[in-house]
Design a protein around this motif. Structure first.
Motif, PDB file in Angstrom:
ATOM      1  N   ASN A  32      -2.839  -2.804 -14.020  1.00  0.00           N
ATOM      2  CA  ASN A  32      -1.884  -3.902 -13.869  1.00  0.00           C
ATOM      3  C   ASN A  32      -1.495  -4.006 -12.402  1.00  0.00           C
ATOM      4  O   ASN A  32      -2.347  -4.052 -11.536  1.00  0.00           O
ATOM      5  CB  ASN A  32      -0.680  -3.678 -14.781  1.00  0.00           C
ATOM      6  CG  ASN A  32      -1.025  -3.888 -16.244  1.00  0.00           C
ATOM      7  OD1 ASN A  32      -2.056  -4.481 -16.583  1.00  0.00           O
ATOM      8  ND2 ASN A  32      -0.173  -3.401 -17.117  1.00  0.00           N
ATOM      9  N   THR A  52      -0.215  -8.233  -8.321  1.00  0.00           N
ATOM     10  CA  THR A  52      -0.535  -8.185  -9.742  1.00  0.00           C
ATOM     11  C   THR A  52      -2.048  -8.252  -9.941  1.00  0.00           C
ATOM     12  O   THR A  52      -2.801  -8.510  -8.998  1.00  0.00           O
ATOM     13  CB  THR A  52       0.110  -9.356 -10.484  1.00  0.00           C
ATOM     14  OG1 THR A  52      -0.513 -10.574 -10.036  1.00  0.00           O
ATOM     15  CG2 THR A  52       1.610  -9.421 -10.212  1.00  0.00           C
ATOM     16  N   SER A  53      -2.480  -8.044 -11.172  1.00  0.00           N
ATOM     17  CA  SER A  53      -3.910  -8.127 -11.461  1.00  0.00           C
ATOM     18  C   SER A  53      -4.443  -9.528 -11.222  1.00  0.00           C
ATOM     19  O   SER A  53      -5.632  -9.707 -10.944  1.00  0.00           O
ATOM     20  CB  SER A  53      -4.182  -7.693 -12.905  1.00  0.00           C
ATOM     21  OG  SER A  53      -3.440  -8.492 -13.805  1.00  0.00           O
TER      22      SER A  53
END
Length: 121
Positions: A32, A52-53
């Motif tokens: 993540n 973030t991903s």
């Protein structure tokens, strides 16, 4: 378990640049958010940058416009490009990742061992 290995710290003069890299390995189903934190002597650990991903980023005002975080999801790496460094950026820098080990498990937090960044005036 997940291992985070950092590289790229060192000594630089004020106004210079450094690039930190962090590679994740181990039992990883998905990563993540990944990010960088720093801790100076006698101070609390603080967020430097997070991604973030999906690629959304966030920075505190102290580094906004000077630092850039990026990641390569395929290689499981995160990079911090630091420009216009100041003496107050001197600290140990830690890589952080939120990792999921399987499709039915929750996320766990992992930290690297830290890499020293020293900015001389």
């Amino acid at each position: 378990q997940v291992q985070l290995v950092e590289s790229g710290g060192g000594l630089v003069q004020a106004g210079g640049s450094l690039r930190l890299s962090c590679a994740a390995s181990g039992s990883i189903f998905r990563l993540n958010a990944m990010g960088w934190y720093r801790q100076a002597p006698g101070k609390q650990r603080e967020l430097v940058a997070v991604i973030t991903s999906g690629g959304s980023t966030n920075y505190p005002d102290s580094v906004k416009g000077r630092f850039t975080i990026s990641r390569d999801n395929a290689k499981k790496t995160v990079t911090l490009q630091m420009n216009s460094l100041k003496p107050e950026d001197t600290a140990a820098y830690y890589c952080h990742a939120e990792a999921i080990h399987s499709w039915n498990s929750g996320p766990d937090d992992y930290w690297g061992q830290g890499t020293q960044v020293t900015v001389s005036s």
